[in-house]
Motif scaffolding. Structure first.
Motif, short mmCIF file in Angstrom:
data_model
loop_
_atom_site.label_atom_id
_atom_site.label_comp_id
_atom_site.label_asym_id
_atom_site.label_seq_id
_atom_site.Cartn_x
_atom_site.Cartn_y
_atom_site.Cartn_z
N TYR A 105 49.02 41.16 37.24
CA TYR A 105 48.69 39.76 37.46
C TYR A 105 47.92 39.75 38.76
O TYR A 105 48.50 39.69 39.84
CB TYR A 105 49.97 38.90 37.49
N ARG A 106 46.62 39.94 38.65
CA ARG A 106 45.81 40.21 39.84
C ARG A 106 44.43 39.59 39.72
O ARG A 106 43.42 40.22 39.95
CB ARG A 106 45.69 41.73 40.01
N VAL A 135 42.29 51.36 43.62
CA VAL A 135 42.65 50.02 43.15
C VAL A 135 41.80 48.95 43.85
O VAL A 135 41.43 47.93 43.25
CB VAL A 135 44.17 49.79 43.33
N MET A 136 41.45 49.21 45.11
CA MET A 136 40.61 48.26 45.84
C MET A 136 39.17 48.24 45.34
O MET A 136 38.40 47.34 45.66
CB MET A 136 40.61 48.61 47.34
N LEU A 170 42.79 47.75 35.31
CA LEU A 170 42.19 46.87 36.32
C LEU A 170 40.67 46.83 36.25
O LEU A 170 40.04 46.00 36.90
CB LEU A 170 42.58 47.34 37.72
N TRP A 171 40.09 47.75 35.49
CA TRP A 171 38.63 47.86 35.49
C TRP A 171 38.00 47.15 34.31
O TRP A 171 38.56 47.15 33.21
CB TRP A 171 38.23 49.33 35.48
N ALA A 172 36.82 46.58 34.54
CA ALA A 172 36.08 45.91 33.47
C ALA A 172 35.83 46.89 32.32
O ALA A 172 36.06 46.56 31.16
CB ALA A 172 34.76 45.35 34.00
N ASP A 173 35.39 48.11 32.65
CA ASP A 173 35.18 49.14 31.62
C ASP A 173 35.10 50.51 32.29
O ASP A 173 34.94 50.61 33.51
CB ASP A 173 33.92 48.86 30.79
N ALA A 174 35.18 51.56 31.46
CA ALA A 174 35.23 52.93 31.98
C ALA A 174 33.93 53.32 32.69
O ALA A 174 33.96 54.06 33.68
CB ALA A 174 35.51 53.90 30.85
N ASP A 175 32.80 52.81 32.21
CA ASP A 175 31.52 53.16 32.84
C ASP A 175 31.43 52.62 34.27
O ASP A 175 30.97 53.31 35.17
CB ASP A 175 30.34 52.61 32.02
N THR A 176 31.88 51.39 34.45
CA THR A 176 31.87 50.81 35.80
C THR A 176 32.76 51.62 36.72
O THR A 176 32.38 51.96 37.85
CB THR A 176 32.36 49.34 35.76
#
Ligand code: ATP
Length: 317
Positions: A105-106, A135-136, A170-176
């Motif tokens: 929840y972030r 994570v940052m 937490l990431w939009a996608d693996a490529d990012t």
């Protein structure tokens, strides 16, 4: 004054009282967490008290996190409080095969709104190590603030230490993630990681080849954690300790809870590096800190003091 500045999230982990999907869990333990917060506490426990840069919400959970950091003697000079955003929460799931996953929840939480400009240049002149985590990097404004801090740290000749600590959730996608992480690898001096961190990227499986590939991505030193098999220290020619490849098999223990073992390892490694230990001693000390940590529950509560680690090592040698 501290030789280490740790920067990153402090959040609340909710640990389930049972194995299985979150839909089935009714009761949780509330724990202070966040990998950088764990590393800061580990260093304080090991008598190498660091500066800690983190933004805490002004809500009840933020009060709890602030009190916890105080209890462990982490200085609050760069721990800011935020009236406008809430504390990040992470609900842990333990699968039947002992794997862990997280429900975060972030969205727009306080940890993401860290302001690295509160750390003055004089502090970066004084510290030798600046520690940041993955994570940052998953979202802004924390991502930009972390890159800005790292750029400044480099200008001040600090050693930049990076723990990718991959959390795909937490990431939009693996490529990012791959792109941002490789940008940070290009700026880092020391990387502490394990194969799990790069499970979604295209790296060799063999630990030796994996470490070599990481060294080619930028850092002069790679610390690999190998779970119950210990850890490895790989360094390139341009490392302050010269070209090195050593392993330490770790200390056999009966693990109770391995949460935060990686963070304990990094705290131990940094404490050893601060006192000028060589690669073998760094691995032995870091493995000992991590092994002791796994024998008790909770990432912070299980962290040993320097005295406890030395007693443990003496007993095992
Ligand atoms: P985390 O779960 O915190 O992200 P990680 O994946 O980074 O951890 P691991 O490789 O699982 O890290 O463990 C980190 C260190 O903890 C190891 O290098 C080792 O020193 C110690 N450790 C982990 N598991 C055990 C074990 N079963 N017995 C002894 N030591 C262990």
């Amino acid at each position: 004054t501290p030789s280490v500045l740790v920067a990153g999230e402090t959040l609340v982990d909710f640990l389930p009282n049972r194995v299985g999907p979150l839909t089935e869990v009714e009761t949780f333990d509330r724990r202070a967490g966040g990998a950088p917060a764990n590393v800061a506490v580990a260093l304080a426990q090991l008598e190498e008290t660091p500066w800690f840069l983190s933004n805490l919400a002004a809500d009840a959970f933020g009060d709890f996190l602030s009190a916890t950091l105080d209890d462990y003697g982490v200085p609050d000079r760069f721990v800011t409080r935020d009236e406008d955003h809430q504390t990040a929460l992470a609900f842990v799931t333990h699968d039947v095969d002992a794997d862990r996953s997280f429900s975060f929840y972030r969205e727009d939480t306080a940890d993401l709104h860290v302001d690295a400009t509160v750390v003055p240049d004089e502090t970066l002149d004084e510290v030798e190590w600046v520690v940041v985590g993955g994570v940052m990097l998953a979202a802004d404004p924390a991502r930009t603030a972390t890159f800005d801090l790292v750029e400044r740290a480099r200008e001040h000749d600090c050693q930049v230490v990076f723990d990718p600590n991959s959390r795909p959730e937490l990431w939009a996608d693996a490529d990012t993630e791959a792109e941002v992480v490789s940008r940070m690898l290009g700026l880092a001096d020391v990387v502490k990681t394990s194969a799990e961190d790069f499970a979604r990227a295209d790296y060799p499986d063999d630990p030796e080849a994996f470490a070599t590939a990481l060294l080619e991505a930028g850092p002069h030193t790679v610390l690999l954690t190998l779970g119950g098999a210990g850890s490895a220290f790989h360094a390139a020619e341009d490392a302050p300790w010269g070209e090195t490849a050593v392993e330490h098999e770790g200390y056999p223990v009966d693990p109770e809870d391995t949460t935060g073992a990686g963070d304990a390892f990094l705290g131990g490694a940094l404490a050893a590096l601060c006192r000028g230990d060589g690669p073998e001693e760094v691995l032995a000390f870091a493995n000992a800190v991590a092994a002791v940590t796994t024998t008790d529950t909770g990432a912070m509560a299980a962290l040993p003091t320097r005295e406890e680690v030395e007693a443990f090592q003496a007993e095992r040698e």
